[in-house]
Each structure stands twice: as C-alpha cells, then as structure tokens.
Design an enzyme around this catalytic site. Structure first.
Site, PDB file in Angstrom:
ATOM      1  N   LYS A 155       0.898  -1.147  -0.197  1.00  0.00           N
ATOM      2  CA  LYS A 155       0.054  -0.142  -0.053  1.00  0.00           C
ATOM      3  C   LYS A 155       0.836   1.334  -0.063  1.00  0.00           C
ATOM      4  O   LYS A 155       1.880   1.303   0.648  1.00  0.00           O
ATOM      5  CB  LYS A 155      -1.144   0.001   1.236  1.00  0.00           C
ATOM      6  CG  LYS A 155      -1.862   1.078   1.361  1.00  0.00           C
ATOM      7  CD  LYS A 155      -2.899   1.076   2.576  1.00  0.00           C
ATOM      8  CE  LYS A 155      -3.949   2.117   2.487  1.00  0.00           C
ATOM      9  NZ  LYS A 155      -4.873   1.940   3.661  1.00  0.00           N
ATOM     10  N   SER A 185      -9.966   2.192   2.739  1.00  0.00           N
ATOM     11  CA  SER A 185      -9.206   2.809   1.744  1.00  0.00           C
ATOM     12  C   SER A 185      -8.094   1.954   0.949  1.00  0.00           C
ATOM     13  O   SER A 185      -7.414   2.408   0.381  1.00  0.00           O
ATOM     14  CB  SER A 185      -8.197   3.963   2.657  1.00  0.00           C
ATOM     15  OG  SER A 185      -7.574   3.161   3.789  1.00  0.00           O
ATOM     16  N   SER A 209     -10.294   0.092   7.087  1.00  0.00           N
ATOM     17  CA  SER A 209      -9.884   0.040   5.614  1.00  0.00           C
ATOM     18  C   SER A 209      -9.001  -1.206   5.214  1.00  0.00           C
ATOM     19  O   SER A 209      -8.617  -1.287   4.212  1.00  0.00           O
ATOM     20  CB  SER A 209      -8.831   1.231   5.549  1.00  0.00           C
ATOM     21  OG  SER A 209      -9.347   2.475   5.312  1.00  0.00           O
TER      22      SER A 209
HETATM   23  N1  GLN Z   1     -13.252   4.868   6.013  1.00  0.00           N
HETATM   24  C1  GLN Z   1     -12.853   5.350   7.191  1.00  0.00           C
HETATM   25  C2  GLN Z   1     -12.283   6.729   6.864  1.00  0.00           C
HETATM   26  O1  GLN Z   1     -12.740   7.143   6.061  1.00  0.00           O
HETATM   27  C3  GLN Z   1     -11.664   4.439   7.586  1.00  0.00           C
HETATM   28  C4  GLN Z   1     -10.525   4.603   6.823  1.00  0.00           C
HETATM   29  C5  GLN Z   1      -9.281   3.691   7.273  1.00  0.00           C
HETATM   30  O2  GLN Z   1      -9.599   2.868   7.929  1.00  0.00           O
HETATM   31  N2  GLN Z   1      -8.113   4.139   6.868  1.00  0.00           N
HETATM   32  O3  GLN Z   1     -11.708   7.533   7.836  1.00  0.00           O
END
Ligand code: GLN
Length: 492
Positions: A78, A158, A182
């Site tokens: 990532k 994400s 995410s």
């Molecule tokens: N969807 C959540 C956010 O937008 C979590 C994102 C994540 O876990 N990095 O913050």
C-alpha cells in the site's frame, strides 16, 4: 510452468522452496498480469526492475536451500508505507516526488523474510475513504462485477488497491492499513481475507500517519493461511514505535485447523441494523450455524455504546489527522505551489493545491473539535465515550472468546453512488470502527455472495493480542463457507 494465478501465497512459498518454480518466473508472471490489469488502476507505481533484482537475490538463496519464510514471494505494498528510494505518495498530490530515505519497519521485515516488492498500491488519499475514490491517482476498480451488469464497482477503501490487486491475483498478498475499517471493508467487498491486528502488534514506524491512536497495519490475502503467514512477518516489537508492544510473535499458521470446540462466540444485538440487507442478515445467521456445527457455543451479548462509535471516530480521527497533516507545508516534502508572495501564502496555496476535498474536510473538522472553545464539548467527550466502548468490549470478552458480525453493511457499490454523500460513505465502517477505537484485533473472511454474485464477508473480533484464537475461528469460518469463486478476468 505452474499458473501463478492459481497459487496462494502458501503454495507459492512451498513451490519456491521445492524449486519447482523460481522467484524470477513468479515475479515476471505477476508483472505481466499487472500490465494487463491496467483498467483496475490498482498500482500507483510498479517497481519492475527492483522486483526482478530482489527476485534474483531470492533465487540465489533458494538455490542454496536458504532464505526466509516468504523467500521470493512477490508482494504489493500500500502506498502509505515508506519505501526507501521508491516514490511514496499516500495517494496525495501533496507528496509529489517524495522518495523516502528510509524503509518502514513493516516493509523492511517483509524484505528481511524474503518478500519481493512488485510496487506501490493505490488507496484513498491519506487513507481517508471507503471506496478508493479520493485518490489523486484515480479510482480503483473492483475485479468483481454484478452478474450481467457492467457498472464499475468500488473495491472498498481505503486499501482498495490492495484488495483489488489480491482479488485479481496481481500479487501473492498485499499490505494494508486500517484506521476505521480500511483492511476489513475492502476485504469484504472483494472476497479476500483482511486482518487488522491489535493496536501495538505491528509497528507504525514509516507508515504515513492518519490517526495515530487508531492506525494499524495488516495484510490482505487470498485466504486465511496466507494472512497468518503475512502477519507473522509484519508483526513484532519495534523500539522506533513507542506504541508497539514487546510480546513474542506467535506462529499464527500453526494454530490453523486446531479445534474451535468449546469456544464461545458472541452475537452483539446492536449490530443488527435497521435496513440492513436481508442477505447480510442471513449470512450472519449462517455464520453462527457454521460455528455451532464446529462445536462453538453461541452467546448473546450487548454492546450498547456501538451507536456512538461512528460519531466518536469522526471526532477522534479528524482531530489526530489535522495534527498529523500539519507537516505538509511545502517545505519538508513533496509539492510546493508556484503561486505565492510570502511564506504564509506559500503554506496556504501549497495546502490548497495539494490536498483533496475529503482530506480538507477532515482537517477542518479536526481543527474545529480541537479548538479552545470546543475541545471539551467534542474531543474530550469523544475520548470518554471511547473509553466506555473499550470497557464494554472488556466486559464482553469476559463472557465470550470471539465476536461474530458482518464485516460491512453492504456489498460493493457503484463508483459515484456514495461519493457525494459523506454520511453514507462513513456508514461503511459501522461494524469495523469499534475495533479500532477499542484497539482490539478484527478480521474479515469471505463468507458468501449476494443475489448478484457479489462477495460478502463476516468479521471476527477478538481479545487484545489474541490473534491466535481469531485465526482459529477464521479458519473454521473459511472451511465452512467454502468460498472459492473468483472474479472473471474481464480486464485482461
Ligand atoms: N473509512 C474510514 C475513513 O474514511 C476508515 C479509513 C481507514 O481505515 N483508513 O476514515
């Protein structure tokens, strides 16, 4: 030659050790698959030369019967993990041209153990999002489609590049990060396995920070065994991260297949949401039936603070983000505006140009809840509720060993369907954020499909640092669910 696409990480590892395939062959096979999968937009940077170099070094070790536990295995990283000398963007314009001088602890441990870097995976900007639509480098596409329907779907976010790449077999496994869901939500939307370890299990050093008290790295993989192998390499104490915990890293693979008989599995009634699709409800019930058949005892539990989890998350996470992202000022890293008169307008215009809308929204919310007049009303209160959420889990885990829930409230949705509605988007993490707020481990395992043929996952939550019991449960779920379908290769 064996078809790489049919191998799991574990099978590839074994084939490499037995010399029936070389790392260079595997690496080349993945690199050509990545090239043909351009429409998925899963990678921001492909590091072909570096990959071949690493593969050759692995092959030399393997030829001598040497090498680490994942020697020669090609991985996707990532783009939130700093990789020495390789562009690292966090999918943000503001990190343009940032080539870190150091390697994150997680990736250096993967290379120590023999991993080969194929490249850097696309993601939501600074890991903020649930659909991979906030990336400066464009949307990632889910390899899965609704039957008879061509609508491009989200791979979740994400870590959408990670989930899409693993589902499309563009790498043997991928790293990911989870601040509110995410790892687990993208895994659920792509029929892959995603593990968010206990906070402190995996070092955050060299991982671009979003919300430091919630961020935790983990793997996205094809199956549970692969996740166990990846986590063992990623985890461990790191003196460079003061929140990393000094405990031995167990051999997670060794517990797979051990009996789950007698384990108590909690059903939290608050996770039964109004308007949740019937198919998810049904799959959840099936999950309990599978665990019961395997000898587990199903226990009703209550987690009444669950309803506050998202509101608390959307105070704590932006607060920490606003502080973490203050460092992007056009001086130390990446992008700097051409349009300025003095230092202040340089900061302002750099940040205005460099950050996308979602990131700006988080910075504004975070700055607001931390401001002198609102700190007590929002931030402090959110911290108190966070503690109550933790206490509730502690209490629940005095009665049960694992908690079973759906991973996400929906299957993969169409690109653009939720991107103009932040509240709808934030609801994606309703089942996962509690795990980050409490710091406990959680994992998503593919469990079935909806009527349109789209994947659905189930989540297991466990006691802090009890990933072993979680893996036992995950393996039992995987064995019972028997999800083996793969997405059709429409992109190739
Ligand atoms: N969807 C959540 C956010 O937008 C979590 C994102 C994540 O876990 N990095 O913050």
């Amino acid at each position: 030659m064996t078809n790489i696409a049919d191998l799991t990480l574990a099978q590839l590892r074994d084939a490499l050790k037995s010399k029936s395939i070389t790392s260079l062959e595997a690496t080349d096979a993945y690199l050509s698959r990545i090239e043909s999968a351009n429409p998925l937009n899963a990678f921001i940077t492909v590091t072909g030369d570096k990959a071949r170099e690493m593969a050759k070094a692995s092959d030399e070790k393997l030829a001598k019967g040497e090498g680490g536990p994942i020697e020669g295995v090609p991985l996707g990283i990532k783009d939130l993990f700093c990789t020495e000398g390789t562009l690292t963007t966090a999918a943000s314009h503001i990190l343009d041209g940032f080539h870190p001088r150091y390697e994150s602890t997680v990736t250096s441990q993967l290379w120590r153990d023999g991993g080969v870097m194929l490249g850097k995976l696309n993601m939501d900007e600074f890991a903020m999002g649930s659909s991979n639509e906030t990336s400066f480098y464009g949307n990632v596409i889910n390899p899965w489609k609704r039957e008879g329907d061509d609508t491009p779907l989200t791979p979740g976010g994400s870590s959408g590049g990670s989930s899409s790449a693993v589902a499309a077999r563009l790498c043997a496994a991928a790293t990911a990060t989870d601040t509110g869901g995410s790892i687990r939500q993208p895994a659920s939307l792509t029929a892959t396995v995603g593990v968010k370890p206990t906070y402190g299990r995996v070092s955050r050093w060299g991982v671009v920070a979003f919300a430091s008290s919630l961020d935790q790295a983990g793997p996205i993989t094809q199956d549970v065994r692969d996740a166990a192998i990846m986590l063992r390499s990623m985890a461990g104490h790191d003196p460079k991260d003061s929140t990393s915990v000094d405990r031995p890293v167990p051999d997670y693979e060794a517990v797979l297949g051990q009996s789950v008989k007698g384990l108590k599995i909690g059903v939290p009634k608050e996770y039964r949401l109004d308007g949740m699709p019937a198919e998810i409800e049904k799959l959840w019930a099936e999950g309990f039936a599978w665990m019961k058949d395997a000898g587990c005892e199903i226990v009703d539990i209550s987690l009444p603070m669950t309803k506050y989890a998202l509101p608390v998350y959307y105070i704590v996470a932006p607060a920490e983000a606003s502080s973490n992202l203050a460092r992007y000022d056009g001086v130390k890293y990446g992008h700097r505006t051409d349009n300025y008169e003095d230092i202040l307008s340089m900061y302002e215009n750099t940040r205005a140009e460099g950050f996308g809308d979602e990131v700006k929204r988080r910075i504004l919310i975070g700055t607001y809840v931390l401001s002198a007049g609102y700190y007590d009303a929002y931030y402090l209160r959110a911290q108190k509720v966070r503690k109550k959420i933790f206490d509730e889990f502690t209490d629940a885990f005095s009665k049960v060993d694992l908690i079973l829930t759906p991973s996400a409230p929906s299957v993969a949705f169409g690109l653009g369907e939720k991107s103009n509605d932040p509240i709808q988007m934030y609801l994606n993490d309703v089942f996962t954020v509690t795990g980050n707020l409490a710091g406990i481990p959680g994992a998503s395992v593919p469990a079935g499909f909806d009527k349109n043929g789209l994947p659905l996952g189930l989540q297991l939550l466990a006691r802090p640092f009890d990933e072993e019991t979680m893996f036992k449960g995950m393996y039992a779920l995987e064995q019972a669910a028997k999800v083996s379908a793969r997405p059709k290769e429409w992109w190739a």
